[in-house]
Design an enzyme around this catalytic site. Structure first.
Site, PDB file in Angstrom:
ATOM      1  N   HIS A 102     -52.116   7.937 -31.832  1.00 13.54           N
ATOM      2  CA  HIS A 102     -53.285   8.400 -32.585  1.00 13.54           C
ATOM      3  C   HIS A 102     -53.996   7.246 -33.279  1.00 13.54           C
ATOM      4  CE1 HIS A 102     -51.572   8.066 -36.681  1.00 13.54           C
ATOM      5  NE2 HIS A 102     -50.435   8.486 -36.148  1.00 13.54           N
ATOM      6  N   CYS A 116     -45.043   7.239 -34.995  1.00 10.20           N
ATOM      7  CA  CYS A 116     -46.125   7.364 -34.014  1.00 10.20           C
ATOM      8  C   CYS A 116     -46.544   6.003 -33.473  1.00 10.20           C
ATOM      9  CB  CYS A 116     -47.325   8.053 -34.642  1.00 10.20           C
ATOM     10  SG  CYS A 116     -47.035   9.788 -35.059  1.00 10.20           S
ATOM     11  N   ASN A 169     -49.494   3.848 -33.457  1.00 12.10           N
ATOM     12  CA  ASN A 169     -50.775   3.645 -34.143  1.00 12.10           C
ATOM     13  C   ASN A 169     -51.647   2.689 -33.355  1.00 12.10           C
ATOM     14  OD1 ASN A 169     -49.897   3.701 -37.717  1.00 12.10           O
ATOM     15  ND2 ASN A 169     -49.765   5.268 -36.139  1.00 12.10           N
TER      16      ASN A 169
END
Length: 403
Positions: free
Chosen positions: A322, A340, A342
């Site tokens: 994301h 996550c 990034n």
């Protein structure tokens, strides 16, 4: 006169020739008997048969050439033999409380036929029926690592002793042909994949023929499910390296774009493994306030509510690719995320538009393995490991037919 009559009779017989034979007084040869030995099931007189009943076939010294299954006063039922020839499968569930007659014909090596019939009656519609669903839709082109996924309701688990029977009623055909297998991740969730990724442009026909089928515990399948699944004609993948802190987009084996990223920090590391893009959300909200330790409040860096753009889910537990504008200075340098991948807003938007649901995302070097079943993890297992989750004999991957 009696003697003379006898002579006339004898003379008449001699005039017919020495090779003549009489059969039932008609002078015809009896039809030759087939060497094929044929047994069919269910047995004649069977009652309460499930509407998922197949016509079982056992043949010696021959092969089956025709199966005609017909209800009383009705039209023949469509169907086809299994590739191994052990049974004939109707193309749809039979009718409840109906009497059927099956006529099976086989021929021997000399093409001499033999036909065996059986008559049976199906059961009444059961009260306890369970619906299942195929996750994949027909309106979307999926990436090359997409598994075919079948789900039963969460409150139901197919008993182990019934799982082989259920698998035998799950038919997958692909064009081009690619043999594959099912893997039970739980009693209510199965995934199907070929040994390698699907070939670009593959079209997959799926039939879960469980309508009226006994699933165990007095539960029956509610209906058959059919679906056509399309695989994109372009093979795309994403490779993420913790060592280099880079994300590489690949198309048909060639590098398309390389982007700096930041992965999970030590307290919340990213998983390493072969993940699959599960869903794509151009805009969403990450809310961790209901997780353990947050008490429903935003309190500290691990308890937050944040607007997110260009999110692509990789795991059920919440790891995504994301946009992270707050960590651009760290991307390519150090890991600062909560697990996550990034990337910058521009790179996140680019990779969002590049990938499809079903594309593989391979993360390496984090030191923490992807948990079994956390996401679509069919390809995180080796082929040998994947086959261990099936209750049937493994497919012959040297064959070109996929049934």
């Amino acid at each position: 006169m009696a003697f003379g009559a006898g002579v006339l009779v004898a003379g008449g017989l001699a005039a017919c020739g020495a090779d003549a034979k009489l059969v039932d007084g008609k002078g015809e040869e009896p039809p030759p008997e087939s060497a094929a030995q044929l047994t069919v099931s269910p047995e004649t007189g069977t009652e309460e048969a499930p509407v998922s009943t197949e016509i079982g076939v056992e043949v010696e010294a021959g092969e089956v050439t025709e199966v005609v299954l017909q209800p009383e006063g009705g039209e023949p039922v469509e169907g086809e033999l299994r590739p191994d020839g052990t049974s004939w499968v109707p193309s749809s569930p039979l009718e409840y409380e109906t009497t059927y007659t099956a006529a099976v014909t086989a021929v021997d090596a000399d093409e001499i036929p033999v036909t065996t019939e059986t008559t049976f009656t199906t059961m009444a519609s059961p009260g306890n029926q369970m619906f299942a669903s195929i996750w994949n839709g027909s309106e979307y082109e999926y990436g090359q690592a997409t598994p075919i996924m079948l789900d039963f309701p969460r409150e139901f688990s197919v008993p182990e002793e019934e799982r082989a029977n259920v698998e035998r009623r799950l038919f997958v055909k692909s064009d081009p042909p690619q043999p594959g297998a099912w893997h039970w991740f739980s009693g209510n969730h199965l995934e199907y994949r070929p040994q390698e990724y699907w070939q670009p442009g593959t079209v997959i026909e799926v039939r879960a023929a469980i309508g009226g089928m006994p699933l165990g515990g007095g539960v029956y399948g509610e209906a058959d499910i059919t679906q056509t699944v399309h695989i994109s004609g372009t093979a795309r993948s994403v490779e993420v390296s913790n060592e280099t802190k880079q994300m590489v987009a690949m198309e048909n084996g060639e590098v398309v774009k390389t982007m700096p990223i930041s992965l999970g920090k030590d307290s919340s590391p990213s998983y390493s493994g072969t993940m699959i893009v599960m869903e794509k959300l151009a805009e969403t909200v990450f809310d961790t306030t209901n997780e353990p330790g947050c008490n429903g409040e935003e309190d500290g860096e691990d308890c937050y509510i944040t607007d997110i753009q260009w999110a692509q889910r990789l795991t059920w537990s919440g790891q995504f690719i994301h946009s992270a504008p707050w960590s651009v200075g760290d991307q390519g340098v150090r890991n600062v995320s909560h697990g996550c991948v990034n990337a910058s807003p521009a790179d996140s938007e680019w990779i969002f538009n590049f990938t499809r649901v079903g594309d593989p995302v391979i993360v390496t070097g984090t030191g923490v393995e992807l948990p079994y079943g956390d996401g679509f993890t069919a390809y995180d297992l080796s082929w040998e490991e994947f086959l261990e989750g099936s209750y049937l004999e493994p497919p012959d991957t040297t064959q070109t037919d996929d049934d």
